[in-house]
Design an enzyme around this catalytic site. Sequence first.
Site, short mmCIF file in Angstrom:
data_model
loop_
_atom_site.label_atom_id
_atom_site.label_comp_id
_atom_site.label_asym_id
_atom_site.label_seq_id
_atom_site.Cartn_x
_atom_site.Cartn_y
_atom_site.Cartn_z
CG PHE A 95 -39.26 49.71 -22.44
CD1 PHE A 95 -38.40 48.64 -22.25
CD2 PHE A 95 -39.27 50.73 -21.50
CE1 PHE A 95 -37.55 48.60 -21.14
CE2 PHE A 95 -38.43 50.69 -20.39
CZ PHE A 95 -37.58 49.62 -20.22
CG ASP A 142 -45.94 53.62 -20.43
OD1 ASP A 142 -45.62 54.77 -20.03
OD2 ASP A 142 -45.19 52.63 -20.34
CE LYS A 182 -37.71 57.18 -19.70
NZ LYS A 182 -38.44 55.92 -19.85
C1 LIG Z 1 -38.70 54.55 -19.22
C2 LIG Z 1 -40.03 53.96 -19.44
C3 LIG Z 1 -40.64 53.11 -18.50
C4 LIG Z 1 -39.93 52.67 -17.24
O1 LIG Z 1 -39.62 53.73 -16.41
P1 LIG Z 1 -38.48 53.51 -15.25
O2 LIG Z 1 -38.55 54.79 -14.48
O3 LIG Z 1 -37.19 53.29 -15.96
O4 LIG Z 1 -38.90 52.33 -14.45
C5 LIG Z 1 -41.90 52.66 -18.77
N1 LIG Z 1 -42.56 53.00 -19.89
C6 LIG Z 1 -42.02 53.82 -20.81
C7 LIG Z 1 -42.81 54.18 -22.02
C8 LIG Z 1 -40.74 54.30 -20.63
O5 LIG Z 1 -40.19 55.08 -21.59
#
Ligand SMILES: *Cc1c(COP(=O)(O)O)cnc(C)c1O
Length: 396
Positions: free
Chosen positions: A139, A224, A253
């Site tokens: 994700f 990520d 986050k």
């Molecule tokens: C939440 C998340 C995203 C996306 O972040 P947003 O601020 O919602 O656009 C991307 N990668 C990971 C691993 C995430 O947990």
Amino acid sequence: MSLSQQIMEQTEETVLHTYNRFPVVFDHGEGVHLYDADGKEYLDFGAGIAVFALGYGNEAYKDALKAQIDKLIHTSNLYYHKPLADAAGQIIRHTGLSKVFFTNSGAEAIEGAIKAARKYAYTRDGSADHEIIAMNHSFHGRTVGALSVTGNSHYQDPFKPLMGGVKFADFNDFESVLSSVTDKTCAIIMETVQGEGGIYPADPEFIRAVRKLCDERDILLILDEIQCGMGRTGEWFACNAYGVRPDIMTLAKALGCGVPVGAFVLNEKAAASSLVPGDHGTTYGGNPLACAAVAKVFELFDEMDLVSHVKKTAPYLEKKLDELVEKYDFLTCRRGAGFMQGIVVKDRPVGAIVKKALEMGLVILSAGSDVIRLVPPLVITEADIDEMIRLLEASF
Ligand SMILES: *Cc1c(COP(=O)(O)O)cnc(C)c1O
């Protein structure tokens, strides 16, 4: 009609229905607790989806934001300001990487990382049309570029055609990654610990082999760390535990602990031959308010020794969760690292457990279709863990 009901009704009438919200109206927070409009208390093991690491109401954090609001909230990126230099300095010091670009969200950080990787290969080869390898069950966000590297057909299918040049491999299966590599591969992107996909930490051999492959083939490794970074796993960044460093890291986050901010961070090699003036930009990204938050978050994490606190306290959380898995037949296993933990559920809908927990006064999340996800504020104590276990068992 109660005030809460009025708020919920007005929201449903006016806000596009892309979320099935739980019937709770949160009003304020204190420490590791949230309070709804009727004053009911909730123990928060969701932290606004792994965001509010410091807990609610940290005075030093609030004071830093208030001071910045009084001074200057926004300037655009056409000018310099001190919070930008402070925040970037903190990120570079803590990641050991070289250059940072601030965004407003995680998805935008991913977009930037994708552009940087493509530009890097374009600069090297003098041609475009490069490929990115991403992971199944990953994700990376909801914008079209981020969605294109998100290995989930449910999220992707209605929005095709997406960005081209993406191949999917299996996470923790090096052969599957290797067989996807071509001369056109410019980047491999993965979460160090898969979050939304169901809390799957990378296997050490896998992530190290991918790092080696990237070095050998001049492919950029994009990690990520939007969810698993910022101390959540008991290391500043989850990749530290593996002794692996990415070429590009994405953060968001907990980076601003509630102020919307993300970043992609490049090592010297990636920074030196990718994005140059005119290639990328943002009106808000890295504005004084967001950067004041980021700088303060790093300062407070260090002052409070929060990362060590996670490392010290996580074994207790793991032990308590393992005991639950042992005790209940419908819990099959626990996965995770530090304060990013998942419990796999069978024969019961996870959504119903999450909903019941909320009624009992416990905020938890789900991940994937069958995982209870716990991503509490990093300040929780063993007593909070005991209370969480009590409430969770009550909701079973
Ligand atoms: C939440 C998340 C995203 C996306 O972040 P947003 O601020 O919602 O656009 C991307 N990668 C990971 C691993 C995430 O947990």
